[in-house]
Scaffold this motif. Structure first.
Motif, PDB file in Angstrom:
ATOM      1  N   LYS A 180       0.854  -1.192   0.000  1.00 34.49           N
ATOM      2  CA  LYS A 180       0.000   0.000   0.000  1.00 34.49           C
ATOM      3  C   LYS A 180       0.885   1.236   0.000  1.00 34.49           C
ATOM      4  N   VAL A 232       0.671   5.799  -0.198  1.00 31.03           N
ATOM      5  CA  VAL A 232      -0.138   7.013  -0.132  1.00 31.03           C
ATOM      6  C   VAL A 232       0.680   8.150  -0.737  1.00 31.03           C
ATOM      7  N   ALA A 274       2.217   8.580  -5.055  1.00 30.07           N
ATOM      8  CA  ALA A 274       1.889   7.247  -4.553  1.00 30.07           C
ATOM      9  C   ALA A 274       2.597   6.164  -5.372  1.00 30.07           C
ATOM     10  N   LYS A 320      -8.364   4.866  -2.973  1.00 29.13           N
ATOM     11  CA  LYS A 320      -9.098   6.080  -2.609  1.00 29.13           C
ATOM     12  C   LYS A 320      -8.355   7.282  -3.167  1.00 29.13           C
ATOM     13  N   THR A 329      -3.947  10.383  -2.613  1.00 33.73           N
ATOM     14  CA  THR A 329      -4.286   9.195  -3.403  1.00 33.73           C
ATOM     15  C   THR A 329      -3.696   7.983  -2.704  1.00 33.73           C
ATOM     16  N   GLU A 330      -4.512   6.956  -2.502  1.00 33.42           N
ATOM     17  CA  GLU A 330      -4.067   5.710  -1.892  1.00 33.42           C
ATOM     18  C   GLU A 330      -4.075   4.615  -2.955  1.00 33.42           C
ATOM     19  N   SER A 366      -2.929   0.442  -4.005  1.00 35.11           N
ATOM     20  CA  SER A 366      -2.703  -0.899  -3.508  1.00 35.11           C
ATOM     21  C   SER A 366      -2.094  -1.727  -4.630  1.00 35.11           C
TER      22      SER A 366
END
Length: 165
Positions: free
Chosen positions: A52, A54, A82, A126, A137-138, A140
């Protein structure tokens, strides 16, 4: 029976020797070069982490004529930030440092950091504004999906069995 090619070619130059010995190796199977069959199998890791990351970007600092243009640029910048963080997790970060000392006094000190790599399969989880001036901004990255993408192009293998003749 030992291979006699190496005795005959002992006094020839190295570049000529390489070309002749490769040709001889292909034509002489009795010299031990083409006498085995190798079976390969694919290698799969036991577990796959989910990474993950960010990314952040200030909205007011972006270039643009209107607030909406600045917001869109902040969205892009936070996404790139990110992705940079994901690349750091996957490939690591290259650090270069330099320090000069004169009369036991530090005169200058520099530190550079960089990251380089290709990220495939990342998913935006997200994207949202925080407060009045920051966009987040996240991302994965499921390493199982990355492995599946990797298999389609690289086909990693390891030796399964070797038969000598």
């Amino acid at each position: 029976m030992p291979c006699k090619v190496s005795k005959k070619l002992k006094n020839i130059g190295q570049s000529s020797l390489l070309a002749i010995s490769l040709g001889a190796a292909l034509s002489l199977g009795g010299c031990g070069i083409i006498d085995k069959h190798v079976e390969w199998e694919t290698v799969e890791p036991e577990s796959y982490p989910i990474l993950k990351a960010v990314g952040y970007a200030p909205i007011d600092s972006q270039r643009g004529d209107s607030e909406s243009a600045k917001l869109i640029m902040a969205m892009r910048a936070s996404k790139l930030d990110a992705y940079r963080e994901l690349a750091e997790q996957v490939y690591g970060q290259r650090l270069e440092g330099n320090q000069s000392v004169s009369s036991l006094v530090v005169e200058s000190e520099t530190l550079k950091a960089s990251v380089e790599g290709v990220i495939r399969g990342a998913e935006v989880m997200k994207a949202y504004p925080v407060g009045d001036n920051t966009y987040v901004t996240e991302l994965s990255l499921d390493m199982k999906q990355v492995y599946d993408l990797y298999l389609t192009t690289a086909k990693p293998r390891r030796v399964k069995n070797v038969k000598y003749y």
